[in-house]
Design a protein around this motif. Structure first.
Motif, PDB file in Angstrom:
ATOM      1  N   SER A  97     -49.896  -1.114 -22.147  1.00 31.33           N
ATOM      2  CA  SER A  97     -48.875  -0.141 -22.551  1.00 31.33           C
ATOM      3  C   SER A  97     -48.620  -0.220 -24.047  1.00 31.33           C
ATOM      4  N   ILE A  98     -48.004   0.846 -24.541  1.00 32.84           N
ATOM      5  CA  ILE A  98     -47.620   0.892 -25.956  1.00 32.84           C
ATOM      6  C   ILE A  98     -46.135   1.129 -26.026  1.00 32.84           C
ATOM      7  N   LEU A  99     -45.483   0.343 -26.851  1.00 32.18           N
ATOM      8  CA  LEU A  99     -44.065   0.566 -27.103  1.00 32.18           C
ATOM      9  C   LEU A  99     -43.936   0.865 -28.597  1.00 32.18           C
ATOM     10  N   ASP A 145     -38.142   2.982 -32.033  1.00 33.78           N
ATOM     11  CA  ASP A 145     -37.383   4.209 -32.245  1.00 33.78           C
ATOM     12  C   ASP A 145     -36.468   3.944 -33.445  1.00 33.78           C
ATOM     13  N   LYS A 146     -36.772   4.625 -34.558  1.00 33.67           N
ATOM     14  CA  LYS A 146     -36.025   4.308 -35.786  1.00 33.67           C
ATOM     15  C   LYS A 146     -34.542   4.631 -35.654  1.00 33.67           C
ATOM     16  N   ARG A 147     -34.233   5.643 -34.868  1.00 33.29           N
ATOM     17  CA  ARG A 147     -32.830   6.056 -34.772  1.00 33.29           C
ATOM     18  C   ARG A 147     -31.989   5.001 -34.054  1.00 33.29           C
ATOM     19  N   THR A 148     -32.528   4.482 -32.912  1.00 31.38           N
ATOM     20  CA  THR A 148     -31.719   3.562 -32.102  1.00 31.38           C
ATOM     21  C   THR A 148     -32.061   2.100 -32.376  1.00 31.38           C
ATOM     22  N   GLY A 149     -33.181   1.856 -33.056  1.00 29.48           N
ATOM     23  CA  GLY A 149     -33.594   0.484 -33.326  1.00 29.48           C
ATOM     24  C   GLY A 149     -34.176  -0.182 -32.076  1.00 29.48           C
ATOM     25  N   GLU A 150     -34.412   0.598 -31.007  1.00 30.60           N
ATOM     26  CA  GLU A 150     -34.979   0.020 -29.779  1.00 30.60           C
ATOM     27  C   GLU A 150     -36.485   0.278 -29.722  1.00 30.60           C
ATOM     28  N   LEU A 151     -37.147  -0.529 -28.891  1.00 32.16           N
ATOM     29  CA  LEU A 151     -38.549  -0.215 -28.576  1.00 32.16           C
ATOM     30  C   LEU A 151     -38.529   0.710 -27.366  1.00 32.16           C
ATOM     31  N   ARG A 152     -39.482   1.615 -27.312  1.00 28.30           N
ATOM     32  CA  ARG A 152     -39.563   2.504 -26.153  1.00 28.30           C
ATOM     33  C   ARG A 152     -40.989   2.588 -25.655  1.00 28.30           C
ATOM     34  N   PHE A 153     -41.151   2.530 -24.336  1.00 30.68           N
ATOM     35  CA  PHE A 153     -42.478   2.749 -23.771  1.00 30.68           C
ATOM     36  C   PHE A 153     -42.909   4.173 -24.106  1.00 30.68           C
ATOM     37  N   ARG A 154     -44.059   4.323 -24.722  1.00 28.64           N
ATOM     38  CA  ARG A 154     -44.543   5.665 -25.023  1.00 28.64           C
ATOM     39  C   ARG A 154     -45.767   6.016 -24.198  1.00 28.64           C
ATOM     40  N   ALA A 155     -46.501   5.021 -23.721  1.00 29.86           N
ATOM     41  CA  ALA A 155     -47.634   5.289 -22.831  1.00 29.86           C
ATOM     42  C   ALA A 155     -47.949   4.010 -22.081  1.00 29.86           C
ATOM     43  N   ALA A 156     -48.372   4.159 -20.829  1.00 27.91           N
ATOM     44  CA  ALA A 156     -48.746   2.984 -20.038  1.00 27.91           C
ATOM     45  C   ALA A 156     -49.828   3.385 -19.055  1.00 27.91           C
TER      46      ALA A 156
END
Ligand code: ADP
Length: 416
Positions: free
Chosen positions: A48-50, A53-64
């Motif tokens: 997977s790729i995380l 997210d610059k706005r929230t400062g979180e990592l987000r799964f973008r593809a798996a």
């Protein structure tokens, strides 16, 4: 197979993949390809790729991979309290042979995809010194655990992937900016269509009644009434410019061709601009051939072209300036040249001045009036005649506009 042979094959595969990645500019398919490759190259059950997210400062799964229903898509993972976050912050790869014993393991992911994670390899994705996310490979299929070679492989893939992701993001940003510009352009055109249409009727009334008043005064001077008439005529000119642009844009502008004597047209145009030129201390000179130069053209539209170029030349000429209009006939083409000795146009702007609404001068610092529409109309009208118009810089200062027209209108244009 020997270890070095396996290694070589993996590197060759990464090279292949990187070519493929670089030719994929849409972000979603690109991320999909990356996770597929990450799984294949590290011999893992899934990957997977995380992305950060610059706005929230979180990592987000973008593809798996192994997430056919997209349950992981956009699921946030806290940077402070997760394995992916630790990799991102430390900027170092990490192998965990049994994730379930690691307190940072984010069990929510396993619940969503219905698959337990045992072993895990994660590497940072970075562009130069900037971390943009993490690639993870999950559950080594053969052999017990991920090893140093898997790290190298995934690192190499991540390096290629990061560049491709950045490119895809730039392309996406450019596409969005273009879309916004297109929308602005559409709104501007719509505004022009509405404004010119709505202004025309009241303005006709002003002109009509002011003209009647003038008649009633039977020739006696009234400077105030003259000012009203002048201002109204100016407004009419602006509205006609907007309507012309509109008609050119929608393809509604049609030619009414006739045999036009260019010398007469140039003479009349120069004559009409003389009062304004004199008030600006600008002299208009002409160089016309002795014999008549007849071309097939739409007289009114040709006058519009001449009027625009001559009035610009006067507007941008020097104090005590000079405008020179010349006509150079050739066998089946003619060149009308309008030159001035004014402020000139920088080399890199010579083509852009024909764009709609484009003005070399920043509108916040405007010294000269205008809407930036004249030259785009000139180009549209010249194109309609099957001709060309361009601008040149005059070495000793000033600008030269050249209009090249065929003496006979091409049959293809008349059939339109
Ligand atoms: P406008 O004159 O109404 O601003 P135009 O489309 O006629 O719009 O011209 C666009 C721009 O091109 C002008 O604002 C000016 O910056 C530049 N330009 C046009 N003609 C000349 C000229 N003869 N000399 C210098 N600059 C010119």
């Amino acid at each position: 197979m020997t270890d070095s042979r396996v290694r070589l094959e993996r590197l060759e595969r990464i090279l292949d993949v990187s070519r493929d990645l670089n030719s994929t500019v849409a972000l979603a398919p690109l991320l999909h390809k990356i996770v597929e490759m990450a799984g294949e190259l590290t011999d893992s059950e899934a990957a997977s790729i995380l992305l950060l997210d610059k706005r929230t400062g979180e990592l987000r799964f973008r593809a798996a991979s192994g997430d056919p229903n997209g349950q992981l898509k956009d699921v946030p993972v806290p940077v402070e309290d997760s394995i992916a976050g630790a990799v991102l912050l430390s900027d170092e790869p990490m192998i965990i042979s049994d994730v379930r014993t690691d307190p940072r393991h984010y069990a929510g992911v396993a619940r969503r995809v219905g698959r337990e994670t045992h072993s895990l390899l994660a590497v940072p994705l970075r562009i130069k010194e900037r971390q943009i996310g993490v690639v993870e490979a999950i559950n080594k299929l053969r052999g017990d655990a991920f090893d140093q070679e898997d790290i190298e492989t995934l690192n190499a893939l991540a390096a290629q992937a990061a560049v491709a992701i950045e490119n895809a993001r730039l392309v996406e940003a450019l596409r969005k900016a273009n879309e916004r510009l297109g929308e602005l352009d559409r709104l501007k055109s719509e505004f022009i269509a509405i404004a010119s249409h709505e202004l025309r009727t009241p303005l006709s009334l002003i002109l009509l009644y002011a003209g009647l008043l003038r008649e009633r005064m039977e020739g006696s001077d009234d400077p105030q009434l003259d000012a009203v008439l002048r201002a109204a005529a100016q407004l009419r000119h602006i509205i006609e410019t907007m309507l012309n642009l509109r008609h050119l844009e929608t393809g509604e502008m049609e030619l009414t061709p006739e045999q036009v004597d260019l010398c007469t047209e140039i003479n009349e145009a120069c004559h009409d601009h003389k009062p304004v030129a004199e008030s600006e201390n600008v002299t208009i000179r002409q160089s016309l051939p002795e014999e008549r130069v007849i071309i097939e053209a739409d007289r009114e539209k040709l006058r519009l072209v001449l009027d625009n170029l001559i009035s610009n030349a006067i507007k941008f000429a020097d104090a005590r300036g000079e405008v020179h209009v010349s006509l150079v006939p050739d066998s089946d083409v003619v060149e009308v040249r309008v030159r001035d000795n004014g402020i000139g146009i920088p080399e890199e702007e010579l083509e852009r001045v024909f764009d709609r609404f484009y003005q070399v001068e920043d509108h916040m610092k405007r010294r000269y009036g205008g809407m930036g529409l004249g030259l785009s109309i000139v180009r549209g009208l010249v194109d309609l005649h099957g001709g060309h118009v361009w601008a040149e810089s005059v070495p000793e200062g000033g600008s030269l506009f050249v209009v090249k027209l065929p003496t006979t209108l091409p049959a293809s244009l008349l059939a339109r």
